[in-house]
Design a protein around this motif. Structure first.
Motif, short mmCIF file in Angstrom:
data_model
loop_
_atom_site.label_atom_id
_atom_site.label_comp_id
_atom_site.label_asym_id
_atom_site.label_seq_id
_atom_site.Cartn_x
_atom_site.Cartn_y
_atom_site.Cartn_z
N HIS A 195 0.70 -1.28 0.10
CA HIS A 195 -0.03 -0.02 -0.03
C HIS A 195 0.96 1.21 -0.14
N SER A 196 1.77 1.26 0.81
CA SER A 196 2.62 2.47 1.07
C SER A 196 4.12 2.08 1.57
N ASP A 210 -0.90 -1.25 -4.57
CA ASP A 210 -2.27 -1.71 -3.86
C ASP A 210 -2.72 -0.80 -3.32
N PRO A 213 -5.10 2.01 -1.58
CA PRO A 213 -6.49 2.37 -1.90
C PRO A 213 -6.53 3.70 -2.57
N HIS A 214 -7.72 3.63 -3.29
CA HIS A 214 -8.22 5.01 -3.83
C HIS A 214 -8.09 6.22 -3.24
N GLY A 215 -7.19 7.08 -3.46
CA GLY A 215 -7.12 8.40 -2.93
C GLY A 215 -6.18 8.69 -2.11
N ASN A 232 -2.95 8.41 -3.09
CA ASN A 232 -1.98 9.01 -3.58
C ASN A 232 -2.10 10.55 -3.89
N ASP A 233 -3.40 10.73 -4.02
CA ASP A 233 -3.84 12.20 -4.10
C ASP A 233 -3.42 12.71 -2.75
N HIS A 256 -10.54 16.16 0.85
CA HIS A 256 -10.26 14.81 0.32
C HIS A 256 -11.46 13.94 1.09
N LEU A 290 -13.58 5.57 4.92
CA LEU A 290 -12.51 6.19 4.32
C LEU A 290 -11.31 5.97 5.11
N CYS A 294 -2.65 1.82 5.20
CA CYS A 294 -1.63 2.77 4.54
C CYS A 294 -0.44 3.30 5.52
#
Ligand code: GLY
Ligand code: MN
Ligand code: MN
Length: 432
Positions: free
Chosen positions: A238-239, A263, A265-267, A269-270, A310, A404, A411
């Motif tokens: 993940h991280s 791997d 989760p969505h969001g 990297n943002d 976010h 979320l 991560c």
């Protein structure tokens, strides 16, 4: 080593000569002995822990592993360096480098552990409690007088051009390590292999690092001072959080980067991109006359904005701050002074040496000073998903997007950390 650096080092030593003379005279002292310190053996063993020379000794000699040695400083006189250099066929004999700075000292090599030759009204600083009781008793001097140590700490707060050049080079070397660590992460390495890649590319052995590198995969990125290196790569990536430095001629880099894995989760990297933006904004706000506590509060303000943008928090920024939401997501301070020690001295004191403690709401903040030209600080905003800190918020009705948060917990968290010089007109980011 370039002549430019040697010339800067000569100026640095001339500056120390003048500043120490002024401080000793102001304190009514005729001489000062500074002990290097020495490594301690493990209990009932002949193996010693890693060691770092006392900061005020390093300020003069720039060597991080000098032991059993003394500096004697007297106002207006050349510094005397008493270097312990035993005849020893087990170890490589102690030797000073063939560099111009050595000529600025009267060097005395000694095969015995000595008592420093001080005269008149004298002070001694350094960890002399490690010494034999008889040696301690033979040193007729005031031990670690607070006013003197505060004045010497304050001197360390303001870096000379030589020190800034060293900190910049430490950063350049550390960044090579960070690039190798990122490449190892892309190659699905275990934490230990990422650490070894970092050490190799930054050209240092583990005992020479300025602090233990933090190499955290997945939820380990949310353990602020994670201290292990797992031997196996995780099944999912993940991280990666790497908080790792480098010493150069005694001076420390302290840099953190966080990367999203395949791997994640969505969001996630943002959020990393947003935290880089926050770091950049805080670096740009760094400058003379800026209150570091206010900069820390700016971090919480902008962190609140990121949580809202976010979709992690559905309330207002004011609510995120006043209800302790931003503090649960970032429990550490914005940064600290950086120099010969990674958490350098004098961060929690006023210039006159009086105490300047961290604010009650931000007890982990290590720097409460008004920034001035010549200071070097870290700027290290963080955003973590730490179950222990989030647990009390779960019991409230605060508008936190728990679905979320739960998706992001694997991560661990994000920290982005640069090393920044305060200049007369603003800042100079030493981290390339
Ligand atoms: N590496 C420890 C810190 O960032 O302060
Ligand atoms: Mn760090
Ligand atoms: Mn730091």
């Amino acid at each position: 080593m370039s002549n430019t650096l040697f010339n800067l080092q000569r100026d640095h030593l001339a500056h120390l000569q003048r500043a120490y003379s002024d401080i000793l005279v102001a304190q009514g002292l005729d001489s000062l002995a500074i002990y290097s310190g020495h490594a301690s053996y493990h209990f009932a063993d002949d193996q010693a822990a890693t060691f770092q020379t006392y900061g005020h000794f390093m300020h003069w000699v720039g060597l991080a592993n000098v032991q059993h040695s003394w500096l004697v400083i007297k106002p207006g006189e050349r510094p005397q360096l008493y270097l312990y250099a035993p005849a020893d066929f087990w170890h490589l004999p102690t030797n000073l480098p063939e560099e111009p700075w050595v000529a600025e000292f009267d060097v005395h090599l000694s095969s015995n552990k000595i008592t420093p030759p001080i005269t008149g009204h004298a002070a001694v600083i350094g960890d002399i409690q490690q010494l034999e009781t008889s040696t301690q008793q033979a040193i007729k001097a005031e031990y670690q007088p607070a006013a003197l140590v505060n004045a010497l700490d304050e001197l360390r707060m303001f870096k000379t051009a030589y020190e800034i050049a060293c900190l910049r080079e430490a950063n350049r070397l550390a960044i090579a390590g960070h690039q190798a660590a990122q490449a190892a992460f892309i190659g699905a390495s275990a934490e230990l292999d990422i650490q070894l890649a970092y050490l190799g590319a930054s050209r240092q052995r583990e005992s020479d690092v300025p602090y233990q590198n933090i190499i955290g995969l997945n939820n380990h990125a949310g353990v602020l001072h994670y201290q292990h290196y797992s031997l196996q790569p995780p099944k999912q990536r993940h991280s990666l959080l790497v908080d790792a430095g480098r010493r150069f001629r005694g001076y420390c880099a302290d840099i953190t980067r966080t990367h999203a894995g395949p791997d994640a989760p969505h969001g996630f990297n943002d959020l990393i991109i947003a935290m880089h933006g926050l770091k950049d904004a805080l670096v740009k706000s760094t400058g003379p006359s800026v209150e570091f506590v206010a900069l820390h509060e700016q971090m919480h303000q902008q962190l609140g904005e990121i949580l809202i943008a976010h979709d992690l928090f559905k309330g207002s920024v004011n609510e995120a701050i006043s209800e302790g939401v931003t503090r649960a997501f970032c429990p550490h301070g914005l940064g600290h002074s950086l120099g010969l020690q990674v958490h350098d001295v004098a961060g929690l004191r006023h210039p006159d040496g009086s105490s300047a403690p961290a604010p009650a709401l931000h007890p982990a903040l290590r720097l409460t000073r008004t920034l001035r030209a010549g200071m070097v600080v870290t700027i290290e905003p963080g955003l973590y998903f730490i179950p222990m800190l989030l647990a009390p918020l779960r019991k409230t009705s605060l508008p936190i997007n728990w679905a979320l948060v739960d998706a992001l917990i694997p991560c661990g968290g994000i920290r982005i950390e640069d090393n920044v010089l305060v200049t007369a007109n603003g800042f100079d980011n030493l981290t390339p």
